[in-house]
Motif scaffolding. Structure first.
Motif, PDB file in Angstrom:
ATOM      1  N   THR A  61      15.204   9.598  -9.753  1.00 31.41           N
ATOM      2  CA  THR A  61      14.245   8.382  -8.831  1.00 31.41           C
ATOM      3  C   THR A  61      13.518   8.715  -7.913  1.00 31.41           C
ATOM      4  O   THR A  61      14.485   8.858  -6.763  1.00 31.41           O
ATOM      5  CB  THR A  61      14.971   7.214  -9.313  1.00 31.41           C
ATOM      6  N   TYR A  62      12.110   8.143  -7.695  1.00 29.85           N
ATOM      7  CA  TYR A  62      12.558   7.917  -6.389  1.00 29.85           C
ATOM      8  C   TYR A  62      12.306   6.589  -5.060  1.00 29.85           C
ATOM      9  O   TYR A  62      12.209   5.637  -5.996  1.00 29.85           O
ATOM     10  CB  TYR A  62      10.720   8.165  -5.950  1.00 29.85           C
ATOM     11  N   ILE A  63      13.334   6.549  -3.862  1.00 27.96           N
ATOM     12  CA  ILE A  63      13.651   5.424  -3.764  1.00 27.96           C
ATOM     13  C   ILE A  63      12.504   5.729  -2.052  1.00 27.96           C
ATOM     14  O   ILE A  63      12.486   6.102  -1.662  1.00 27.96           O
ATOM     15  CB  ILE A  63      14.735   4.870  -3.200  1.00 27.96           C
ATOM     16  N   GLN A  64      11.929   4.543  -2.206  1.00 18.67           N
ATOM     17  CA  GLN A  64      11.154   4.062  -0.575  1.00 18.67           C
ATOM     18  C   GLN A  64      11.601   3.645   0.115  1.00 18.67           C
ATOM     19  O   GLN A  64      12.429   2.214   0.112  1.00 18.67           O
ATOM     20  CB  GLN A  64       9.601   3.658  -0.815  1.00 18.67           C
ATOM     21  N   LEU A  65      11.814   4.537   1.306  1.00 21.63           N
ATOM     22  CA  LEU A  65      13.071   3.623   2.876  1.00 21.63           C
ATOM     23  C   LEU A  65      12.320   2.730   3.839  1.00 21.63           C
ATOM     24  O   LEU A  65      10.986   2.665   2.970  1.00 21.63           O
ATOM     25  CB  LEU A  65      13.172   4.591   3.957  1.00 21.63           C
ATOM     26  N   MET A  66      12.439   1.737   4.248  1.00 19.29           N
ATOM     27  CA  MET A  66      11.610   0.998   5.178  1.00 19.29           C
ATOM     28  C   MET A  66      10.881   1.464   6.232  1.00 19.29           C
ATOM     29  O   MET A  66      10.063   1.128   5.839  1.00 19.29           O
ATOM     30  CB  MET A  66      13.075   0.407   6.238  1.00 19.29           C
ATOM     31  N   ASN A  67      10.424   3.087   6.078  1.00 18.76           N
ATOM     32  CA  ASN A  67       9.819   3.318   8.010  1.00 18.76           C
ATOM     33  C   ASN A  67       8.933   4.206   6.629  1.00 18.76           C
ATOM     34  O   ASN A  67       8.360   5.189   6.628  1.00 18.76           O
ATOM     35  CB  ASN A  67      11.016   4.714   8.017  1.00 18.76           C
ATOM     36  N   ARG A  68       8.949   3.826   4.992  1.00 18.26           N
ATOM     37  CA  ARG A  68       7.733   4.401   4.208  1.00 18.26           C
ATOM     38  C   ARG A  68       8.189   5.847   3.418  1.00 18.26           C
ATOM     39  O   ARG A  68       7.111   6.316   3.405  1.00 18.26           O
ATOM     40  CB  ARG A  68       6.416   4.220   4.538  1.00 18.26           C
ATOM     41  N   ASP A  69       9.308   6.403   4.469  1.00 17.26           N
ATOM     42  CA  ASP A  69       9.150   7.516   3.679  1.00 17.26           C
ATOM     43  C   ASP A  69       9.985   7.225   2.332  1.00 17.26           C
ATOM     44  O   ASP A  69      10.483   6.435   1.669  1.00 17.26           O
ATOM     45  CB  ASP A  69      10.736   8.632   4.738  1.00 17.26           C
ATOM     46  N   TRP A  70      10.580   8.691   1.455  1.00 19.97           N
ATOM     47  CA  TRP A  70      10.527   8.866   0.459  1.00 19.97           C
ATOM     48  C   TRP A  70      11.716   9.758   0.118  1.00 19.97           C
ATOM     49  O   TRP A  70      11.859  10.487   0.789  1.00 19.97           O
ATOM     50  CB  TRP A  70       9.612   9.090  -0.745  1.00 19.97           C
ATOM     51  N   SER A  87       0.730  -1.031  -0.194  1.00 17.01           N
ATOM     52  CA  SER A  87       0.179  -0.551   0.289  1.00 17.01           C
ATOM     53  C   SER A  87       1.421   1.127   0.098  1.00 17.01           C
ATOM     54  O   SER A  87       0.893   1.802   1.235  1.00 17.01           O
ATOM     55  CB  SER A  87      -1.245  -0.067   1.389  1.00 17.01           C
ATOM     56  N   TYR A  88       1.631   2.061  -0.873  1.00 15.45           N
ATOM     57  CA  TYR A  88       2.200   2.624  -1.414  1.00 15.45           C
ATOM     58  C   TYR A  88       1.801   3.745  -2.381  1.00 15.45           C
ATOM     59  O   TYR A  88       1.786   2.992  -3.505  1.00 15.45           O
ATOM     60  CB  TYR A  88       3.536   3.044  -0.943  1.00 15.45           C
TER      61      TYR A  88
END
Length: 140
Positions: A123-132, A91-92
């Motif tokens: 490029t967009y990269i999603q981190l483990m804590n759901r931040d971008w 869900s992102y």
């Protein structure tokens, strides 16, 4: 009450050997093993909220519980018990950028020498804590 078993069996048209075979029946080793595996599969399935499929459950049984079992057998037993893994959708939403300025014309297609031209990419990269985070690169 008080009827002999042989007269009851003959009245029901059942052979005596069938009765004694039923009376002395015990599950085979294979059936006992399959029932034990079914219980283990159901426990792993319920522990992981139904997300694990047959491959992951088989790997769990092999490596964690040291049980020799193949993927195919786990698949068959899960089908017998009507267990199916459910997929969980991520869900992102990838962030988008909007601009109000119109797109500029391509000025590079008419150039003969591209040595002084730089191109970029984001490029967009999603981190483990759901931040971008954003990765911007420049190509020469």
């Amino acid at each position: 009450m008080g009827h002999r078993i042989t007269s009851v069996l003959s009245a029901l048209n059942i052979a005596r050997s069938t009765y004694y075979q039923w009376k002395n029946w015990h599950p085979s080793q294979q059936e006992t093993r399959r029932n034990a595996l079914k219980m283990a599969i159901k426990a792993v399935y319920n522990t992981n909220r139904g997300i694990y499929g047959y491959r992951r459950i088989a790997a769990f049984l092999r490596f964690i519980l040291n049980t020799e079992v193949g993927d195919r057998l786990v698949w068959e037993l899960m089908n017998e018990m009507c267990l199916k893994s459910r997929t969980v959708r991520k869900s992102y939403k990838k962030p988008t950028t909007t601009t109000d300025t119109p797109q500029k014309p391509n000025l590079m297609k008419n150039l003969d020498d591209l040595s002084g031209v730089l191109t970029t990419d984001i490029t967009y990269i999603q981190l483990m804590n759901r931040d971008w985070v954003y990765l911007a690169t420049v190509y020469d």
